[in-house]
Enzyme design. Structure first.
Site, PDB file in Angstrom:
ATOM      1  N   ALA A  16       0.823  -1.211   0.000  1.00 37.49           N
ATOM      2  CA  ALA A  16       0.000   0.000   0.000  1.00 37.49           C
ATOM      3  C   ALA A  16       0.862   1.268   0.000  1.00 37.49           C
ATOM      4  O   ALA A  16       0.571   2.223  -0.734  1.00 37.49           O
ATOM      5  CB  ALA A  16      -0.921   0.002   1.223  1.00 37.49           C
ATOM      6  N   GLU A  36      10.143   3.791   6.009  1.00 38.61           N
ATOM      7  CA  GLU A  36      10.162   2.332   5.952  1.00 38.61           C
ATOM      8  C   GLU A  36      11.211   1.807   6.940  1.00 38.61           C
ATOM      9  O   GLU A  36      12.360   2.240   6.906  1.00 38.61           O
ATOM     10  CB  GLU A  36      10.475   1.860   4.521  1.00 38.61           C
ATOM     11  CG  GLU A  36      10.814   0.393   4.375  1.00 38.61           C
ATOM     12  CD  GLU A  36       9.761  -0.566   4.941  1.00 38.61           C
ATOM     13  OE1 GLU A  36       8.561  -0.353   4.717  1.00 38.61           O
ATOM     14  OE2 GLU A  36      10.156  -1.523   5.648  1.00 38.61           O
ATOM     15  N   ALA A  37      10.779   0.859   7.782  1.00 35.21           N
ATOM     16  CA  ALA A  37      11.705   0.311   8.782  1.00 35.21           C
ATOM     17  C   ALA A  37      12.817  -0.514   8.133  1.00 35.21           C
ATOM     18  O   ALA A  37      13.929  -0.595   8.671  1.00 35.21           O
ATOM     19  CB  ALA A  37      10.926  -0.556   9.772  1.00 35.21           C
ATOM     20  N   HIS A 444      -2.189 -14.253   4.960  1.00 38.40           N
ATOM     21  CA  HIS A 444      -3.011 -13.115   4.559  1.00 38.40           C
ATOM     22  C   HIS A 444      -3.767 -12.489   5.722  1.00 38.40           C
ATOM     23  O   HIS A 444      -4.990 -12.332   5.656  1.00 38.40           O
ATOM     24  CB  HIS A 444      -4.021 -13.561   3.477  1.00 38.40           C
ATOM     25  CG  HIS A 444      -3.390 -14.233   2.303  1.00 38.40           C
ATOM     26  ND1 HIS A 444      -3.966 -15.280   1.620  1.00 38.40           N
ATOM     27  CD2 HIS A 444      -2.210 -13.994   1.677  1.00 38.40           C
ATOM     28  CE1 HIS A 444      -3.176 -15.666   0.634  1.00 38.40           C
ATOM     29  NE2 HIS A 444      -2.095 -14.912   0.649  1.00 38.40           N
TER      30      HIS A 444
END
Ligand SMILES: Cc1cc2nc3c(=O)[nH]c(=O)nc-3n(C[C@H](O)[C@H](O)[C@H](O)COP(=O)(O)OP(=O)(O)OC[C@H]3O[C@@H](n4cnc5c(N)ncnc54)[C@H](O)[C@@H]3O)c2cc1C
Length: 508
Positions: A16, A36-37, A444
């Site tokens: 996403a 972003e890690a 999921h």
């Protein structure tokens, strides 16, 4: 602490987050930061077009390597939950299947209170996300970033699996992502020119040179900065250094079904009792945060076969969307795999083949909760697998359907023996016991920041966090329930729609 100011701050550069960053930064007048890690690149295996090669990435630098709590419904097993930690997020380590599933799964969202979230409303965003040459342009994309190549020619085993599915009564579909979704089709994948195409490859890397887009990697978000009911930005760290980033318009959580509720809870947004029990101050009592956790469960039938092992790489494989009973919605997905899988994703042998069967709309619901208030501590993940007995009944129906395929020619004549569960597993009790001991994740998880308007909804239908201005969530966590397909294509469409909503609806 250093501060930097942008219009939009996006947390998480997964499926996403890559879509959001690319779409929002199309407007040269807005400044977008993407946190972003993980790192910007990972091991070479990430590029492999072979889904089974992604097993090798588990536990590596690009995996958060989560695990569930012990699951009573699956014999107290603790299930590994890999999640991508790199540009592209889980799309950089996943099985690369590109599948929307049946419209009924989306229409069910609206029935559950997610006003305006149904298949017809999402269709333009599915189309916007992809380029699928040679497909019906009314339902498939013609100029989106995610390129879908033609399915390769099937090998003899895969062709037999498709033919057996047709012979067993499943309707052959020219395009499993087309107008009809129930039946047997060839799986589509996110593979381009023999390499994985993650969301970062499709959306983000092509626009990295935009001057209004800043991508901060190895930037670990600790909590949201909330002041007077409004989210002002994010506190994060890079190499142990604390920093803040300020969002003048909006902050968007795209940290995934685990990361997004985790950050809300760490910021004091969640069920008040739970927050107090771990010693956190309550910023907003939002009881649905971390509730409604659900995941696809899967198991398999495995056959021996004298066929030469299938070549690794992009291969045509048959998939079947079916129903556990005539009055159910399409709730089962069967996927043919040209290798003998070991139970619970512990490996695969090249000879033989497997038919995976998965329950696509489980009724079981679990929770994500904090272990403590330390942002670096993994949350407690309890998907409550098979705690609703109806799920086990429907999985038994899936086992029956998978075996029916294995017994049908031309596939049957290519199998030597049923290796798992084995022919002695016949009666209902034995099948249920087999499923409890082998069922595992299909990777999921969704639902932990669900869309809706009721007490337990976390975001409203415009994806705004119901308690806090200037804050949205847009990722797998907002799905009210699972759909009859793996989740990546759905998350691409959710994020496409989120970017559209952010441009057209106010943040307060
Ligand atoms: C092993 C595996 C196989 C799968 N196979 C398939 C498949 O074949 N087909 C399919 O359709 N789907 C598949 N999926 C599911 C699919 O990939 C996911 O549903 C989808 O990628 C989720 O997208 P997301 O944006 O919600 O989250 P993610 O893609 O997981 O992105 C979340 C991002 O946020 C970052 N993040 C999290 N917390 C923080 C923080 N505190 N600070 C900064 N950054 C943070 C993460 O590092 C990550 O990059 C699979 C998933 C896995 C793990």
């Amino acid at each position: 602490m250093s501060h930097t100011t942008y219009d939009y701050v996006i947390v998480g550069a997964g499926t996403a987050g890559c879509v959001l960053a690319a779409r929002l930064s199309e407007d040269p007048d807005v400044r977008v930061a993407l946190l972003e890690a993980g790192a910007d690149e990972g091991p070479d295996e990430m590029a492999s077009p072979d889904p089974l090669a992604s097993f090798g990435l588990w536990g590596s630098s690009v995996d958060w390597a989560y695990s569930t709590t012990a699951q009573p419904g699956t014999g107290n097993a603790v299930h590994a939950w890999p999640r991508g930690k790199v540009l592209g997020g889980s799309s950089a380590i996943n099985g690369m299947v590109h599948h929307r599933g049946h419209p009924a799964g989306y229409d069910a969202w609206e029935t559950q209170g997610a006003a305006g979230w149904n298949y017809a409303e999402l269709l333009p965003f599915f189309r916007r996300s992809e380029t699928a040459p040679g497909r019906d342009p009314q339902v498939r994309g013609t100029d989106g970033p995610m390129r879908i190549e033609h399915t390769p020619e099937p090998g003899p085993l895969a062709a037999s699996a498709f033919a057996a599915a047709v012979a067993a009564g499943h309707k052959p579909l020219e395009d499993g992502n087309g107008r009809q979704a129930e039946g047997v089709s060839w799986r589509e994948t996110n593979v381009v020119a023999g390499r994985r195409q993650s969301a970062a490859d499709a959306y983000l890397r092509p626009v990295l040179d935009r001057p209004n887009l800043t991508v901060l990697t190895r930037a670990f978000a600790h909590r949201l900065l909330v002041d007077d009911g409004r989210c002002r930005g994010v506190e994060y760290s890079v190499a142990g250094q604390r920093r803040t980033v300020v969002a003048e318009r909006e902050t968007v959580l795209a940290a995934g079904a685990i990361g997004s509720p985790h950050l809300l809870l760490l910021s004091g947004i969640g069920p008040a009792d739970h927050l107090r029990s771990v010693g956190l101050a309550v910023t907003a009592d939002l009881p649905g945060v971390g509730a409604n956790l659900q995941d696809h469960v899967t198991s398999y039938v495995v056959y021996g076969s004298p066929e030469p092992p299938q070549a690794a790489g992009p291969s045509a494989e048959a998939q079947v969307v079916a129903r556990s009973s005539a009055d159910a919605a399409p709730d089962l997905l069967l996927l043919f795999v040209g290798a003998a899988l070991h139970p619970r994703w512990t490996g695969a042998d090249p000879g033989g083949f497997s038919i995976l069967f998965s329950l696509m709309d489980p009724a079981s619901r679990g929770t994500l909760r904090l272990h403590n208030g330390d942002p670096t501590a993994a949350p407690l993940l309890d998907p409550a697998y098979l705690t609703d007995d109806r799920d086990l009944d429907r999985l038994v129906a899936g086992l029956r359907l998978a075996r029916e395929l294995g017994r049908t020619d031309p596939l049957a004549s290519r199998a030597t023996a049923e290796l798992f569960p084995g022919t002695d597993v016949r009666d209902e009790a034995a099948c249920r016991a087999y499923l409890r001991s082998t069922a595992s994740t299909y990777f999921h998880p969704v639902g932990t920041c669900r869309i809706g308007t009721d007490e337990l909804a976390v975001v409203d239908p415009e994806l705004r966090v119901r308690s806090t201005a200037g804050l949205r969530v847009a990722d797998a966590s907002v799905m009210p329930s699972l759909v009859s397909a793996p989740t990546n294509a759905t998350v691409l469409a959710i994020a496409e729609r989120a970017a559209h909503l952010m441009r057209t609806t106010s943040d307060a």
